[in-house]
Enzyme design. Structure first.
Site, PDB file in Angstrom:
ATOM      1  N   GLU A  43       0.807  -1.214   0.000  1.00  0.00           N
ATOM      2  CA  GLU A  43       0.000   0.000   0.000  1.00  0.00           C
ATOM      3  C   GLU A  43       0.843   1.269   0.000  1.00  0.00           C
ATOM      4  OE1 GLU A  43      -1.951  -1.525   3.486  1.00  0.00           O
ATOM      5  OE2 GLU A  43      -1.410   0.286   4.584  1.00  0.00           O
ATOM      6  N   GLU A  95      10.805  -2.604   6.268  1.00  0.00           N
ATOM      7  CA  GLU A  95      11.942  -1.931   6.882  1.00  0.00           C
ATOM      8  C   GLU A  95      12.958  -1.612   5.773  1.00  0.00           C
ATOM      9  OE1 GLU A  95      13.045  -0.488   9.598  1.00  0.00           O
ATOM     10  OE2 GLU A  95      14.973  -0.318   8.606  1.00  0.00           O
ATOM     11  N   HIS A 131      10.506   5.314  19.745  1.00  0.00           N
ATOM     12  CA  HIS A 131       9.323   4.836  20.491  1.00  0.00           C
ATOM     13  C   HIS A 131       9.557   4.520  21.970  1.00  0.00           C
ATOM     14  CE1 HIS A 131       7.297   5.018  16.740  1.00  0.00           C
ATOM     15  NE2 HIS A 131       7.768   3.907  16.253  1.00  0.00           N
ATOM     16  N   CYS A 171       0.144   2.206   8.877  1.00  0.00           N
ATOM     17  CA  CYS A 171       0.729   1.424   7.796  1.00  0.00           C
ATOM     18  C   CYS A 171       0.412  -0.057   7.978  1.00  0.00           C
ATOM     19  CB  CYS A 171       2.237   1.676   7.685  1.00  0.00           C
ATOM     20  SG  CYS A 171       3.225   1.052   8.993  1.00  0.00           S
TER      21      CYS A 171
END
Ligand code: SAH
Length: 366
Positions: A109, A177, A233, A348
């Protein structure tokens, strides 16, 4: 270029099943060279690449080439157009999401985001992902395969053609990745920025990584003026390893980032998805500020997009605001990323996931 080196580079362009050369992954010089091996003059390569740039994906449609040559090209090169399987358009902000079927049965996508300063496309670099991040939909079925540079280029081109828009920014922040597919990503960066190709400025391209020190060092050696975005993160190894099993240690990651900054002069940015009671404490804000200041990195706080299969919740807005203030008090350059396409499976991997699930349900019920 020496023959052996040329052969090594071209090997990246061989399609596994057919052993034919993937014409979309060739640089303009390589295309000229390949066609000269067939006894063709340079202007033929120019004609072919003009058709390719216009999205023509069938040699028989290249009508200014002699019929015999079109037939020869069919036997020498593989060429396929991505098929649009699904698209979604946000009624809120015009964000578009596109699911492309590839030449095999796989799909990826692409997201088109419209900003005041121009159109930006977020592309995938792999089919699936093997990094296993606890909050991400892309990794749920594991890695299927890496994309070729030509397939990445077509995500940009076909998003432009499908929407009749010009794209000025590219972010490699979709499925996969990028540093796990670094050869093809480097080739893509070369193709998309080539003056005879799409001619997009490398300064308008961002590569996002879960933080692979070896890949970051290799990328640093290329000295490209792209922006590197590190999905951090969590500022401490205990939390980071829990939500990102590929964590190799924050100290190692920081050293690779420092090397990247020194050899490219480009400031990095940290992506930080705010997850309720996981990475949003005051202590973590202090640790994050220390890391960001050490690297002069920009911090992007992202309210976590809820992914049903993952069970993690976004931090409340008041907690995000407080976390942002703590960073600002410590002189960190911080933004809270506006969430686009909230009504269209924005995160995503979600659209591909939904597509695969509906196919599965179809198989189960039929
Ligand atoms: N593998 C690369 C690029 C793909 S992920 C990387 O890790 O950077 C693109 C970005 O979206 C990453 O920052 C990733 O951590 C983030 N992301 C994934 N799932 C998310 C979610 N549910 N909510 C918010 N951000 C998410």
């Amino acid at each position: 270029m020496a023959a052996a080196e040329r052969k090594r580079r071209l090997l990246c362009c061989r399609t596994e099943e057919t052993k034919m050369t993937d014409i979309l992954s060739l640089t303009p010089d390589e295309l000229k060279q390949e066609l000269s091996l067939l006894g063709l003059p340079a202007y033929r390569a120019k004609q072919v690449s003009e058709w390719l740039k216009r999205g023509v994906r069938d040699f028989s449609d290249m009508t200014n080439l002699p019929k015999e040559l079109r037939e020869t090209l069919c036997t020498q090169f593989s060429l396929a157009a991505p098929r649009l399987l699904r698209s979604q358009h946000s009624a809120l902000d015009g964000t578009g999401k596109f699911l492309w079927g590839l030449s095999d049965e796989n799909c990826v996508e692409t997201v088109l985001m419209r900003y005041r300063y121009g159109n930006s496309v977020c592309i995938s670099s792999q089919v699936g992902c093997r990094q296993g991040c606890a909050f991400c939909a892309s990794t749920l079925g594991g890695l299927v395969r890496s994309l070729t540079s030509g397939e990445m280029l077509d995500e940009v081109l076909f998003t432009e053609l499908e929407n009749d828009v010009k794209i000025s920014n590219v972010v490699l922040m979709g499925i996969g990745e990028p540093l796990d597919n670094l050869d093809n990503v480097l080739r893509f960066l070369h193709l998309v920025s080539h003056p005879e190709g799409r001619n997009l400025s490398l300064r308008h391209i961002t590569v996002s990584t879960c933080g692979k020190p070896d890949g970051i060092r290799r990328l640093a050696e290329e000295k490209l003026p792209i922006t590197l975005s590190v999905s951090l993160h969590a500022p401490d190894d205990e939390t980071r390893s829990k939500i990102m099993p590929s964590n190799c240690g924050i100290e190692l990651l920081t050293e690779a980032c420092q090397q990247y900054f020194h050899s490219t002069g480009r400031r990095l940015s940290f992506e930080y998805a705010m997850i309720d009671k996981v990475n949003d404490s005051d202590d973590q804000a202090v640790m994050l500020a220390r890391l960001a200041n050490r690297l002069g990195a920009h911090v992007n706080l992202i309210p976590l997009n809820y992914v049903a299969e993952r069970g993690l919740k976004p931090s409340p807005a008041s907690v995000i605001r407080h976390f942002q203030e703590m960073l600002e008090q410590r002189k960190v350059n911080v933004t809270v990323r506006r969430s686009l396409g909230g009504d269209i499976d924005a995160s995503c991997g979600q659209l591909r996931r939904r597509h695969l699930k509906s196919d599965l349900q179809h198989v189960r019920t039929s």
